[in-house]
Design a protein around this motif. Structure first.
Motif, PDB file in Angstrom:
ATOM      1  N   GLY A  91       0.823  -1.222   0.000  1.00 44.30           N
ATOM      2  CA  GLY A  91       0.000   0.000   0.000  1.00 44.30           C
ATOM      3  C   GLY A  91       0.847   1.258   0.000  1.00 44.30           C
ATOM      4  N   ALA A  92       1.954   1.238   0.732  1.00 43.22           N
ATOM      5  CA  ALA A  92       2.850   2.404   0.775  1.00 43.22           C
ATOM      6  C   ALA A  92       3.479   2.648  -0.589  1.00 43.22           C
ATOM      7  CB  ALA A  92       3.928   2.209   1.840  1.00 43.22           C
ATOM      8  N   LYS A  93       3.888   1.578  -1.265  1.00 40.58           N
ATOM      9  CA  LYS A  93       4.453   1.751  -2.613  1.00 40.58           C
ATOM     10  C   LYS A  93       3.405   2.329  -3.562  1.00 40.58           C
ATOM     11  CE  LYS A  93       6.301  -2.335  -3.219  1.00 40.58           C
ATOM     12  NZ  LYS A  93       7.004  -3.473  -3.831  1.00 40.58           N
ATOM     13  N   ARG A  94       2.195   1.820  -3.472  1.00 40.28           N
ATOM     14  CA  ARG A  94       1.132   2.341  -4.327  1.00 40.28           C
ATOM     15  C   ARG A  94       0.903   3.831  -4.065  1.00 40.28           C
ATOM     16  NH1 ARG A  94      -3.703  -0.965  -3.517  1.00 40.28           N
ATOM     17  NH2 ARG A  94      -4.904   0.872  -3.023  1.00 40.28           N
ATOM     18  N   CYS A  95       0.883   4.211  -2.797  1.00 44.04           N
ATOM     19  CA  CYS A  95       0.696   5.627  -2.440  1.00 44.04           C
ATOM     20  C   CYS A  95       1.871   6.473  -2.921  1.00 44.04           C
ATOM     21  CB  CYS A  95       0.509   5.777  -0.933  1.00 44.04           C
ATOM     22  SG  CYS A  95      -1.073   5.158  -0.330  1.00 44.04           S
ATOM     23  N   LEU A  96       3.086   5.955  -2.787  1.00 40.55           N
ATOM     24  CA  LEU A  96       4.250   6.697  -3.270  1.00 40.55           C
ATOM     25  C   LEU A  96       4.098   7.009  -4.754  1.00 40.55           C
ATOM     26  CD1 LEU A  96       7.271   4.893  -1.565  1.00 40.55           C
ATOM     27  CD2 LEU A  96       6.638   7.298  -1.299  1.00 40.55           C
ATOM     28  N   TYR A  97       3.722   6.000  -5.528  1.00 40.22           N
ATOM     29  CA  TYR A  97       3.573   6.190  -6.973  1.00 40.22           C
ATOM     30  C   TYR A  97       2.426   7.143  -7.315  1.00 40.22           C
ATOM     31  CZ  TYR A  97       6.894   2.470  -8.045  1.00 40.22           C
ATOM     32  OH  TYR A  97       8.029   1.717  -8.173  1.00 40.22           O
ATOM     33  N   GLU A  98       1.349   7.091  -6.546  1.00 41.37           N
ATOM     34  CA  GLU A  98       0.174   7.913  -6.862  1.00 41.37           C
ATOM     35  C   GLU A  98       0.260   9.327  -6.300  1.00 41.37           C
ATOM     36  OE1 GLU A  98      -3.159   5.643  -5.434  1.00 41.37           O
ATOM     37  OE2 GLU A  98      -2.817   4.026  -6.893  1.00 41.37           O
ATOM     38  N   LYS A  99       0.832   9.489  -5.102  1.00 42.81           N
ATOM     39  CA  LYS A  99       0.799  10.784  -4.422  1.00 42.81           C
ATOM     40  C   LYS A  99       2.167  11.404  -4.193  1.00 42.81           C
ATOM     41  CE  LYS A  99      -3.396  10.328  -1.796  1.00 42.81           C
ATOM     42  NZ  LYS A  99      -3.874  11.511  -1.139  1.00 42.81           N
ATOM     43  N   GLY A 100       3.214  10.604  -4.257  1.00 48.49           N
ATOM     44  CA  GLY A 100       4.531  11.107  -3.907  1.00 48.49           C
ATOM     45  C   GLY A 100       4.810  10.886  -2.430  1.00 48.49           C
ATOM     46  N   TYR A 101       6.006  11.206  -2.021  1.00 52.62           N
ATOM     47  CA  TYR A 101       6.446  10.940  -0.658  1.00 52.62           C
ATOM     48  C   TYR A 101       5.758  11.855   0.356  1.00 52.62           C
ATOM     49  CZ  TYR A 101       9.774   9.726   3.047  1.00 52.62           C
ATOM     50  OH  TYR A 101      10.355   9.280   4.208  1.00 52.62           O
TER      51      TYR A 101
END
Length: 181
Positions: free
Chosen positions: A10-20
């Motif tokens: 989920g964190a990787k998905r969020c990184l790709y979608e929203k950035g850090y």
């Protein structure tokens, strides 16, 4: 998968979608389908989870690049495949440049990136048939610089032919250099 793995995914998905920096703990918990408390239980902090997710994402890109570079080819074909890897990992490159701007204020992130950079140099050297960290540093510089230009202007960034021509000019002896016996 368990909660720990779900959180990482989920964190990787969020990184790709929203950035850090735009990713919240709630975003990650929602993407993972777990409670907010699971982040603290498994990773301690949202930042620790995001850092681990980023390292894993960078390792995945490095493996992809390794497979790409294992294919035979000349300089131009190889660098065309490197550029193709930017297309597949565009969000990851954007995140890395986003983080570079914040490293002065985040020493633990800078240390993590520095260690990953050292490992990347050795891995890149190996991919290019060398065990020299210097070779890896040159390749890393070319990859990072090319990625930065490509992110800003994919159509205007140097082509593999441009890179090769420029490198030939840089390493050519000066026109007035004495020729040995």
């Amino acid at each position: 998968m368990g909660n720990r793995e779900d959180l990482l995914h989920g964190a990787k998905r969020c990184l790709y979608e929203k950035g850090y920096f735009r990713t919240t703990a709630r975003d990650i918990a929602t993407a993972a389908g777990v409670s907010l408390a699971a982040i603290g239980y498994h990773y301690g902090t949202k930042d620790a989870l995001l850092n681990e997710a980023l390292v894993e994402a960078m390792q995945e890109w490095a493996q992809d690049l390794g497979r790409t570079l294992a294919e035979p080819g000349d300089f131009e074909a190889t660098w065309a495949r490197v550029i193709e890897s930017f297309v597949r990992a565009r969000p990851l490159w954007a995140i890395q440049f986003e983080l570079v701007a914040h490293m002065a204020r985040t020493p633990e992130l800078r240390e993590s990136f520095a260690e990953a950079g050292r490992e990347a140099r050795l891995g890149l050297a190996e991919l290019f048939g060398s065990d020299s960290e210097r070779v890896g540093a040159v390749v890393q510089t070319l990859v990072g610089g090319l990625a930065a230009q490509w992110l800003v202007d994919p159509e205007g960034s140097p082509t593999p032919a441009d890179l090769l021509a420029g490198l030939r000019i840089l390493v050519a002896p000066p026109p007035d250099a004495a020729v040995g016996p």
